[in-house]
Write a protein that holds these residues in place. Structure first.
Motif, PDB file in Angstrom:
ATOM      1  N   HIS A 139       0.867  -1.254  -0.028  1.00  0.00           N
ATOM      2  CA  HIS A 139      -0.124   0.148  -0.032  1.00  0.00           C
ATOM      3  C   HIS A 139       0.839   1.292  -0.061  1.00  0.00           C
ATOM      4  CE1 HIS A 139      -4.226  -1.278   0.399  1.00  0.00           C
ATOM      5  NE2 HIS A 139      -3.731  -2.203   1.185  1.00  0.00           N
ATOM      6  N   SER A 140       0.648   2.153  -0.868  1.00  0.00           N
ATOM      7  CA  SER A 140       1.357   3.420  -1.000  1.00  0.00           C
ATOM      8  C   SER A 140       0.478   4.487  -1.631  1.00  0.00           C
ATOM      9  CB  SER A 140       2.658   2.956  -1.780  1.00  0.00           C
ATOM     10  OG  SER A 140       3.286   4.176  -2.367  1.00  0.00           O
ATOM     11  N   ASP A 141       0.798   5.750  -1.466  1.00  0.00           N
ATOM     12  CA  ASP A 141       0.320   6.840  -2.085  1.00  0.00           C
ATOM     13  C   ASP A 141       0.995   7.140  -3.446  1.00  0.00           C
ATOM     14  OD1 ASP A 141      -1.606   7.022  -0.224  1.00  0.00           O
ATOM     15  OD2 ASP A 141      -0.277   8.404   0.909  1.00  0.00           O
ATOM     16  N   CYS A 142       2.028   6.491  -3.845  1.00  0.00           N
ATOM     17  CA  CYS A 142       3.047   6.643  -4.987  1.00  0.00           C
ATOM     18  C   CYS A 142       2.496   6.074  -6.185  1.00  0.00           C
ATOM     19  CB  CYS A 142       4.329   6.111  -4.522  1.00  0.00           C
ATOM     20  SG  CYS A 142       5.200   7.037  -3.019  1.00  0.00           S
ATOM     21  N   TRP A 143       1.789   5.156  -6.235  1.00  0.00           N
ATOM     22  CA  TRP A 143       1.404   4.468  -7.369  1.00  0.00           C
ATOM     23  C   TRP A 143      -0.079   4.101  -7.479  1.00  0.00           C
ATOM     24  CZ3 TRP A 143       4.507   3.633 -11.363  1.00  0.00           C
ATOM     25  CH2 TRP A 143       4.118   2.959 -12.266  1.00  0.00           C
ATOM     26  N   ASP A 144      -0.916   4.741  -8.504  1.00  0.00           N
ATOM     27  CA  ASP A 144      -2.254   4.313  -8.685  1.00  0.00           C
ATOM     28  C   ASP A 144      -2.425   3.344  -9.636  1.00  0.00           C
ATOM     29  OD1 ASP A 144      -5.055   4.533  -8.764  1.00  0.00           O
ATOM     30  OD2 ASP A 144      -4.942   6.527  -9.770  1.00  0.00           O
TER      31      ASP A 144
END
Length: 147
Positions: free
Chosen positions: A140-145
């Motif tokens: 989980h990360s905000d860096c990749w959608d």
């Protein structure tokens, strides 16, 4: 022949469901790949004290049923997928099934490690070290959608 992606799913970690289904949908569409979803029922449960005789077999059937229902809900009609639940040691079974189904990629979600995992290595780490196929470990990360 279509590309095949093995997607191991731990039904006990539903926090990873959005990530794994979003990422594998994108990969399947982009690479015209078939998905093979796998859930492993650990052999360790068969040695628990007072386990009923048919417990492991019933757990396998229930797991496969739940995985199939989840896939029906998460994947659109243009995504080709199959599901199975297998009894065995988790990481070894994932690696073996990747070979058996001819997967060129294993897409596995990783969750926050427990202290035990830091010493022994988590499932994703053990799969990464043993697999012949490429392994994509999803965090989980905000860096990749993936959507």
């Amino acid at each position: 022949m279509k590309n095949c992606i093995l997607v191991p799913i731990d039904l006990a970690h539903e926090a990873n469901f959005d990530l794994i289904f979003s990422a594998t949908t994108t990969l399947a569409r982009r690479h015209n790949a078939a998905l093979h979803l796998l859930s492993v029922v650990p052999t360790e449960i068969s040695v628990w004290p007072y386990v009923p005789q048919n417990f492991v077999g019933e757990a396998q059937k229930l797991t496969e049923s739940q995985l199939t229902e989840l896939a029906r809900l998460e994947y659109a009609d243009d995504i080709s997928w199959t599901c199975e639940a297998v009894i065995g040691p988790i990481a070894q079974t994932i690696v073996r099934r990747a070979i058996d189904v001819g997967a060129g990629l294993i897409a596995i979600a990783s969750h926050d490690p427990k202290v035990r995992d830091l010493v022994l290595g988590g499932t994703a780490d053990r799969v990464l070290r043993r697999a012949r196929a490429s392994v994509l470990v999803l965090h989980h990360s905000d860096c990749w959608d993936w959507s």
